[in-house]
Design a protein around this motif. Structure first.
Motif, PDB file in Angstrom:
ATOM      1  N   HIS A   1       0.825  -1.208   0.000  1.00 29.29           N
ATOM      2  CA  HIS A   1       0.000   0.000   0.000  1.00 29.29           C
ATOM      3  C   HIS A   1       0.866   1.268   0.000  1.00 29.29           C
ATOM      4  CE1 HIS A   1      -3.655  -2.324   0.548  1.00 29.29           C
ATOM      5  NE2 HIS A   1      -3.004  -3.032   1.459  1.00 29.29           N
ATOM      6  N   GLY A   2       2.030   1.193  -0.659  1.00 26.75           N
ATOM      7  CA  GLY A   2       2.898   2.348  -0.773  1.00 26.75           C
ATOM      8  C   GLY A   2       3.663   2.710   0.486  1.00 26.75           C
ATOM      9  N   ARG A   3       3.757   1.773   1.429  1.00 26.99           N
ATOM     10  CA  ARG A   3       4.477   2.053   2.676  1.00 26.99           C
ATOM     11  C   ARG A   3       5.133   0.769   3.174  1.00 26.99           C
ATOM     12  NH1 ARG A   3      -1.415   2.556   4.620  1.00 26.99           N
ATOM     13  NH2 ARG A   3      -1.770   0.538   5.596  1.00 26.99           N
ATOM     14  N   ARG A   4       6.056   0.915   4.124  1.00 25.51           N
ATOM     15  CA  ARG A   4       6.709  -0.249   4.719  1.00 25.51           C
ATOM     16  C   ARG A   4       5.714  -1.010   5.579  1.00 25.51           C
ATOM     17  NH1 ARG A   4      12.789  -0.164   5.705  1.00 25.51           N
ATOM     18  NH2 ARG A   4      13.462   0.375   3.615  1.00 25.51           N
ATOM     19  N   ALA A   5       5.800  -2.339   5.493  1.00 23.29           N
ATOM     20  CA  ALA A   5       4.953  -3.228   6.297  1.00 23.29           C
ATOM     21  C   ALA A   5       5.811  -4.416   6.713  1.00 23.29           C
ATOM     22  CB  ALA A   5       3.760  -3.699   5.474  1.00 23.29           C
ATOM     23  N   TRP A   6       5.411  -5.065   7.772  1.00 22.67           N
ATOM     24  CA  TRP A   6       6.116  -6.283   8.180  1.00 22.67           C
ATOM     25  C   TRP A   6       5.920  -7.335   7.101  1.00 22.67           C
ATOM     26  CZ3 TRP A   6       9.484  -5.308  11.605  1.00 22.67           C
ATOM     27  CH2 TRP A   6       9.225  -4.454  12.676  1.00 22.67           C
ATOM     28  N   ARG A   7       6.967  -8.052   6.767  1.00 23.86           N
ATOM     29  CA  ARG A   7       6.880  -9.090   5.736  1.00 23.86           C
ATOM     30  C   ARG A   7       5.966 -10.230   6.178  1.00 23.86           C
ATOM     31  NH1 ARG A   7      12.008 -12.287   5.215  1.00 23.86           N
ATOM     32  NH2 ARG A   7      10.919 -13.489   6.764  1.00 23.86           N
ATOM     33  N   ASP A   8       6.054 -10.633   7.432  1.00 24.59           N
ATOM     34  CA  ASP A   8       5.383 -11.848   7.886  1.00 24.59           C
ATOM     35  C   ASP A   8       4.175 -11.617   8.784  1.00 24.59           C
ATOM     36  OD1 ASP A   8       7.244 -13.386   6.483  1.00 24.59           O
ATOM     37  OD2 ASP A   8       8.634 -13.402   8.177  1.00 24.59           O
ATOM     38  N   LEU A   9       3.816 -10.375   9.025  1.00 23.93           N
ATOM     39  CA  LEU A   9       2.677 -10.048   9.899  1.00 23.93           C
ATOM     40  C   LEU A   9       1.944  -8.836   9.345  1.00 23.93           C
ATOM     41  CD1 LEU A   9       4.464  -9.952  13.362  1.00 23.93           C
ATOM     42  CD2 LEU A   9       2.960 -11.776  12.583  1.00 23.93           C
ATOM     43  N   VAL A  10       0.639  -8.862   9.413  1.00 21.76           N
ATOM     44  CA  VAL A  10      -0.137  -7.669   9.087  1.00 21.76           C
ATOM     45  C   VAL A  10      -1.501  -7.820   9.753  1.00 21.76           C
ATOM     46  CG1 VAL A  10      -0.945  -8.602   6.867  1.00 21.76           C
ATOM     47  CG2 VAL A  10      -0.942  -6.124   7.245  1.00 21.76           C
ATOM     48  N   ALA A  11      -2.000  -6.732  10.291  1.00 19.59           N
ATOM     49  CA  ALA A  11      -3.281  -6.773  10.990  1.00 19.59           C
ATOM     50  C   ALA A  11      -4.272  -5.824  10.335  1.00 19.59           C
ATOM     51  CB  ALA A  11      -3.104  -6.407  12.465  1.00 19.59           C
ATOM     52  N   VAL A  12      -5.543  -6.123  10.562  1.00 17.79           N
ATOM     53  CA  VAL A  12      -6.623  -5.220  10.167  1.00 17.79           C
ATOM     54  C   VAL A  12      -7.377  -4.851  11.439  1.00 17.79           C
ATOM     55  CG1 VAL A  12      -6.797  -6.184   7.843  1.00 17.79           C
ATOM     56  CG2 VAL A  12      -8.272  -7.103   9.642  1.00 17.79           C
ATOM     57  N   ARG A  13      -7.924  -3.635  11.440  1.00 23.37           N
ATOM     58  CA  ARG A  13      -8.632  -3.166  12.635  1.00 23.37           C
ATOM     59  C   ARG A  13      -9.901  -2.439  12.231  1.00 23.37           C
ATOM     60  NH1 ARG A  13      -8.189   2.234  13.333  1.00 23.37           N
ATOM     61  NH2 ARG A  13      -6.514   3.266  12.198  1.00 23.37           N
ATOM     62  N   HIS A  14     -10.835  -2.388  13.164  1.00 24.31           N
ATOM     63  CA  HIS A  14     -12.079  -1.659  12.942  1.00 24.31           C
ATOM     64  C   HIS A  14     -11.749  -0.171  12.863  1.00 24.31           C
ATOM     65  CE1 HIS A  14     -16.056   0.024  13.574  1.00 24.31           C
ATOM     66  NE2 HIS A  14     -16.537  -1.170  13.267  1.00 24.31           N
ATOM     67  N   PRO A  15     -12.291   0.546  11.865  1.00 21.11           N
ATOM     68  CA  PRO A  15     -11.919   1.952  11.678  1.00 21.11           C
ATOM     69  C   PRO A  15     -12.340   2.877  12.813  1.00 21.11           C
ATOM     70  CG  PRO A  15     -13.700   1.345  10.197  1.00 21.11           C
ATOM     71  CD  PRO A  15     -13.230   0.082  10.853  1.00 21.11           C
ATOM     72  N   ASP A  16     -13.314   2.469  13.627  1.00 19.96           N
ATOM     73  CA  ASP A  16     -13.769   3.325  14.720  1.00 19.96           C
ATOM     74  C   ASP A  16     -13.023   3.087  16.028  1.00 19.96           C
ATOM     75  OD1 ASP A  16     -15.667   4.383  12.996  1.00 19.96           O
ATOM     76  OD2 ASP A  16     -17.255   3.034  13.680  1.00 19.96           O
ATOM     77  N   ASP A  17     -12.198   2.042  16.076  1.00 15.88           N
ATOM     78  CA  ASP A  17     -11.504   1.703  17.316  1.00 15.88           C
ATOM     79  C   ASP A  17     -10.210   2.507  17.453  1.00 15.88           C
ATOM     80  OD1 ASP A  17     -13.506  -0.070  17.866  1.00 15.88           O
ATOM     81  OD2 ASP A  17     -12.324  -1.867  17.480  1.00 15.88           O
ATOM     82  N   PRO A  18      -9.781   2.731  18.694  1.00 18.82           N
ATOM     83  CA  PRO A  18      -8.530   3.468  18.910  1.00 18.82           C
ATOM     84  C   PRO A  18      -7.327   2.636  18.452  1.00 18.82           C
ATOM     85  CG  PRO A  18      -9.319   2.555  20.972  1.00 18.82           C
ATOM     86  CD  PRO A  18     -10.389   2.289  19.944  1.00 18.82           C
ATOM     87  N   TYR A  19      -6.212   3.339  18.228  1.00 16.14           N
ATOM     88  CA  TYR A  19      -4.974   2.656  17.881  1.00 16.14           C
ATOM     89  C   TYR A  19      -3.816   3.453  18.445  1.00 16.14           C
ATOM     90  CZ  TYR A  19      -4.546   6.126  14.138  1.00 16.14           C
ATOM     91  OH  TYR A  19      -4.446   7.298  13.438  1.00 16.14           O
ATOM     92  N   ASP A  20      -2.693   2.780  18.599  1.00 15.26           N
ATOM     93  CA  ASP A  20      -1.480   3.407  19.104  1.00 15.26           C
ATOM     94  C   ASP A  20      -0.826   4.155  17.952  1.00 15.26           C
ATOM     95  OD1 ASP A  20       1.442   3.611  19.514  1.00 15.26           O
ATOM     96  OD2 ASP A  20       1.012   2.592  21.406  1.00 15.26           O
ATOM     97  N   GLU A  21      -0.767   5.469  18.031  1.00  7.92           N
ATOM     98  CA  GLU A  21      -0.225   6.272  16.934  1.00  7.92           C
ATOM     99  C   GLU A  21       1.272   6.032  16.734  1.00  7.92           C
ATOM    100  OE1 GLU A  21      -1.440  10.355  16.861  1.00  7.92           O
ATOM    101  OE2 GLU A  21      -3.467   9.843  17.528  1.00  7.92           O
ATOM    102  N   ASP A  22       1.970   5.618  17.774  1.00  3.99           N
ATOM    103  CA  ASP A  22       3.405   5.364  17.677  1.00  3.99           C
ATOM    104  C   ASP A  22       3.713   4.102  16.880  1.00  3.99           C
ATOM    105  OD1 ASP A  22       6.103   6.124  18.372  1.00  3.99           O
ATOM    106  OD2 ASP A  22       6.098   4.440  19.787  1.00  3.99           O
ATOM    107  N   SER A  23       2.913   3.051  17.072  1.00  5.90           N
ATOM    108  CA  SER A  23       3.175   1.771  16.405  1.00  5.90           C
ATOM    109  C   SER A  23       2.191   1.470  15.276  1.00  5.90           C
ATOM    110  CB  SER A  23       3.114   0.630  17.421  1.00  5.90           C
ATOM    111  OG  SER A  23       1.770   0.450  17.870  1.00  5.90           O
ATOM    112  N   GLY A  24       1.032   2.124  15.287  1.00  7.72           N
ATOM    113  CA  GLY A  24      -0.015   1.838  14.306  1.00  7.72           C
ATOM    114  C   GLY A  24      -0.888   0.663  14.687  1.00  7.72           C
TER     115      GLY A  24
END
Length: 149
Positions: free
Chosen positions: A54-77
């Motif tokens: 998606h045009g950005r760095r991502a972990w090769r072996d891990l990726v998560a999806v999250r509900h758009p209304d839920d909070p997230y850690d801005e430092d780690s994503g």
């Protein structure tokens, strides 16, 4: 006490799985690029631990999806609410899932939802009609079963 948790799904190729489930559920693929860039910059992880997605760095072996209304850690994503994490494993799926996701469509829209999910890469495994109700058992792009009610 309420526990924070996520559902972890084994995958041969986690990024297409995350893309499928993000589209299926209306979730967002997490953006961990800032954390990854920092860790690579510190030399804490090798460049090979990341890929571009998606045009950005991502972990090769891990990726998560999250509900758009839920909070997230801005430092780690990383999401702090409803999440599904896809992790690369070497073996292919060989038996029926012991745990699966149920997708609940709006009344009268199940067939339209099944058709939409098919366009995303899902397949119909079987249609179930029992005295307790009816639903469609589908498989995601890697063959994991889920139900559409």
């Amino acid at each position: 006490m309420t526990l924070h948790w996520k559902l972890v799904v084994d995958a041969n190729d986690p990024h297409p799985q995350a893309d499928f489930w993000a589209a299926a559920l209306g979730y967002e693929v997490e953006n961990n690029s800032a954390l990854i860039e920092r860790l690579i910059g510190f030399g804490a992880v090798p460049q090979a631990a990341a890929v571009e997605s998606h045009g950005r760095r991502a972990w090769r072996d891990l990726v998560a999806v999250r509900h758009p209304d839920d909070p997230y850690d801005e430092d780690s994503g990383a999401g702090l609410g409803r999440r599904i994490l896809f992790q690369r494993v070497p073996e292919r799926k060989t038996v029926k899932n012991r745990l699966h996701i149920d997708v609940h469509s709006e009344p009268g829209t199940r067939e339209a939802e099944v058709a939409r999910l098919e366009t995303l890469g899902a397949a119909v495994a079987r249609r179930v009609k029992e005295s307790g109700g009816e639903w469609v058992v589908m498989t995601d792009p890697e063959g994991n079963e889920f139900c559409v009610h």
